[in-house]
Design an enzyme around this catalytic site. Structure first.
Site, PDB file in Angstrom:
ATOM      1  N   ASP A  50       3.061  -4.681   8.068  1.00  0.00           N
ATOM      2  CA  ASP A  50       1.906  -3.647   7.994  1.00  0.00           C
ATOM      3  C   ASP A  50       0.875  -4.871   8.282  1.00  0.00           C
ATOM      4  OD1 ASP A  50      -0.435  -2.498   7.078  1.00  0.00           O
ATOM      5  OD2 ASP A  50       0.732  -1.926   5.301  1.00  0.00           O
ATOM      6  N   CYS A  65      -4.610   2.627  -3.573  1.00  0.00           N
ATOM      7  CA  CYS A  65      -3.486   3.020  -2.844  1.00  0.00           C
ATOM      8  C   CYS A  65      -2.280   2.075  -3.129  1.00  0.00           C
ATOM      9  CB  CYS A  65      -3.781   3.444  -1.478  1.00  0.00           C
ATOM     10  SG  CYS A  65      -4.697   4.742  -1.118  1.00  0.00           S
ATOM     11  N   HIS A  89       0.879  -1.178  -0.096  1.00  0.00           N
ATOM     12  CA  HIS A  89      -0.207   0.060  -0.112  1.00  0.00           C
ATOM     13  C   HIS A  89       1.004   1.273   0.045  1.00  0.00           C
ATOM     14  CE1 HIS A  89      -2.588   3.036   1.990  1.00  0.00           C
ATOM     15  NE2 HIS A  89      -3.782   2.278   1.463  1.00  0.00           N
ATOM     16  N   LYS A 125     -10.514  -0.894  10.345  1.00  0.00           N
ATOM     17  CA  LYS A 125     -10.581  -2.031   9.523  1.00  0.00           C
ATOM     18  C   LYS A 125     -11.070  -3.171  10.356  1.00  0.00           C
ATOM     19  CE  LYS A 125      -7.529  -0.287   6.313  1.00  0.00           C
ATOM     20  NZ  LYS A 125      -8.007   0.327   4.948  1.00  0.00           N
ATOM     21  N   GLN A 184      -4.611  -5.111   7.002  1.00  0.00           N
ATOM     22  CA  GLN A 184      -5.778  -5.973   6.453  1.00  0.00           C
ATOM     23  C   GLN A 184      -5.645  -7.469   6.893  1.00  0.00           C
ATOM     24  OE1 GLN A 184      -7.780  -5.118   4.191  1.00  0.00           O
ATOM     25  NE2 GLN A 184      -7.058  -2.894   3.520  1.00  0.00           N
TER      26      GLN A 184
HETATM   27  C1  PLP Z   1      -2.322  -2.796   3.545  1.00  0.00           C
HETATM   28  C2  PLP Z   1      -2.534  -1.461   4.032  1.00  0.00           C
HETATM   29  N1  PLP Z   1      -1.529  -0.572   4.814  1.00  0.00           N
HETATM   30  C3  PLP Z   1      -1.794   0.569   5.139  1.00  0.00           C
HETATM   31  C4  PLP Z   1      -3.057   1.171   4.796  1.00  0.00           C
HETATM   32  C5  PLP Z   1      -3.286   2.475   5.674  1.00  0.00           C
HETATM   33  O1  PLP Z   1      -4.351   2.501   6.643  1.00  0.00           O
HETATM   34  P1  PLP Z   1      -4.683   3.621   7.034  1.00  0.00           P
HETATM   35  O2  PLP Z   1      -5.236   4.643   6.217  1.00  0.00           O
HETATM   36  O3  PLP Z   1      -5.792   3.317   8.204  1.00  0.00           O
HETATM   37  O4  PLP Z   1      -3.612   4.369   7.794  1.00  0.00           O
HETATM   38  C6  PLP Z   1      -4.169   0.285   4.501  1.00  0.00           C
HETATM   39  C7  PLP Z   1      -5.389   1.139   4.143  1.00  0.00           C
HETATM   40  O5  PLP Z   1      -6.026   0.613   3.260  1.00  0.00           O
HETATM   41  C8  PLP Z   1      -3.964  -0.863   3.828  1.00  0.00           C
HETATM   42  O6  PLP Z   1      -4.618  -1.611   3.274  1.00  0.00           O
END
Ligand code: PLP
Length: 423
Positions: A217, A381, A140, A243, A220
């Site tokens: 990270d 993203c 992401h 999430k 998900q």
């Molecule tokens: C794999 C992953 N990493 C990071 C993020 C960023 O999360 P946040 O926007 O809640 O900070 C997301 C959000 O969709 C994501 O799917």
């Protein structure tokens, strides 16, 4: 809550864990009764954010109605109550991740802030020209850009481990890219655009053998797979509350205590200090050193309620049901002529990214929306993933514990309608 589980038929063999009763679960989510464009909502955008059960909404409501006060600084009853609820939430997160201590649980605004915190506070003071940061091609943007920024600041280089046609990480290539120059590795546990579940325990082991520190990270992952940071031996683990059926604006960074202790604060302000004079400020202990300013108190409490909720249902039951949905949805979509699934990894979370040969993903999203079906369209993203599969965007249906097979049938019927329009 006891009624959550469907009744199972009596057999002579030991009864397996009762399955999740999706219709009972749905009753906990008030938004699932709303109508969109005159149709019942079919919410399939859970990878963007999941819906909130009333238990979470009520915990937040209760805090604002009965306990609203600033935390840590007050001696009065309300402040003590708010503090104890907020710190209880931290302990719930600790147990959820199986961390050793609440000191290792930093409340942040979300995954993005957690990753930026590590990039700026751990990596920036350590990286030198010639060092490398290793990520993967499926990240992401939140797990790409903070590393690009810190590489620009320090002269370090960003390396990217490739993925194959199915969306699986090429672990041999990942291993090949790990050298004595690799100082930080940052990988997603589960890809938001492809659904791929990465073999993170193995990746952590390989990275450690090369002497690198690893951030996972987990944005998900946490709603779908049980996470044990001690078993994973992760150095850092980041996730977002929203999430995981919790509120927006709050998330978590878990870190190994020795690393967190050695890191300078990320931001300065209230609560992160022990004492301040114009000559010298001494910083507070963990975790407060990284929690400058009044935090999202209601958010933290809401996240605690979400963890309670998920725990009562059981991540094993949730995962089993979502896997059933994934299997059903994969078969149903794969049978649609002209539809190509993007992301067919062996080990996948319940995410179905796809493109149609006759319509742009934005048109798919718009036509489905008119039928009350919420999916996400775009690059999610994860623009490098789109480039890898040579598509400008995908349509993405992502499932949560409250989704049903009937909703997948409606999705398929909706896609058929898109095809009629663009035939
Ligand atoms: C794999 C992953 N990493 C990071 C993020 C960023 O999360 P946040 O926007 O809640 O900070 C997301 C959000 O969709 C994501 O799917």
């Amino acid at each position: 809550m006891d009624l959550l589980m469907a009744t199972t038929t009596q057999t002579t063999r030991p009864t397996p864990t009762p399955a999740l009763d999706v219709y009972r679960v749905r009753e906990d989510f008030p938004i699932l009764t709303v109508r969109v464009h005159g149709r019942p909502l079919v919410y399939l955008d859970n990878a963007a954010t999941s819906q909130k059960p009333r238990q979470v909404i009520e915990a937040i409501d209760h805090y604002y109605r009965d306990a609203n006060s600033n935390i840590h600084r007050g001696l009065h009853a309300l402040s003590e109550q708010a503090t104890s609820q907020y710190e209880a939430a931290r302990d719930k997160v600790r147990r959820f991740l199986n961390a050793d201590s609440g000191n290792q649980i930093i409340f942040t605004r979300g995954t993005t802030e957690s990753i930026n915190l590590v990039a700026q506070s751990y990596a920036r003071p350590r990286l030198r020209s010639g060092d490398e940061v290793l990520i993967t091609h499926m990240e992401h943007h939140s797990n790409i850009v903070p590393w690009q920024i810190v590489c620009e600041q320090t002269g370090a280089e960003l390396r990217v481990a490739p993925i194959d046609e199915r969306g699986d990480l090429l672990t041999d290539e990942f291993e090949r890219l790990l050298t004595e120059r690799t100082k930080v590795v940052s990988v997603s546990h589960v890809s938001n655009a492809l659904g791929t579940i990465n073999p993170v325990k193995k990746l952590v082991r390989l990275a450690h053998q090369a002497g690198a520190v690893v951030l996972i990270d987990g944005a998900q992952a946490v709603p779908h797979v049980p996470v044990d940071v001690r078993e994973l031996e992760a150095d850092f683990y980041a996730f977002s509350s929203h999430k995981l059926y919790g509120p927006t604006g709050v998330g978590v960074l878990y870190g190994r205590a020795a690393l967190l202790e050695a890191m300078p604060p990320y931001q300065g302000g209230g609560d992160m200090i022990k004492s301040v004079t114009f000559e010298k400020t001494t910083y507070n202990e963990l975790p407060y050193k990284f929690e400058a300013g009044t935090p999202n108190i209601a958010g933290g409490i809401g996240l605690g309620a979400a963890i309670d909720y998920v725990g009562r249902i059981g991540l094993d039951r949730i995962a089993a049901w979502e896997n059933e949905l994934l299997e059903y949805g994969t078969q149903a979509l794969a049978a649609v002529p002209g539809l190509r699934l993007i992301g067919t990894a062996q080990n996948k979370a319940a995410v179905l990214s796809f493109v149609l040969d006759c319509a742009h993903p934005h048109d798919i999203g718009t036509i489905l929306d008119r039928q009350g079906i919420a999916i996400r369209t775009g690059h999610h993203c994860a623009q490098p993933v789109m480039d890898r599969f040579d598509v400008p965007a995908t349509a993405r249906a992502s499932f949560a514990m409250y989704n049903t097979k009937e909703e997948i049938d409606l999705l398929v019927r909706g896609i058929e309608k898109v095809k009629e329009v663009f035939a």
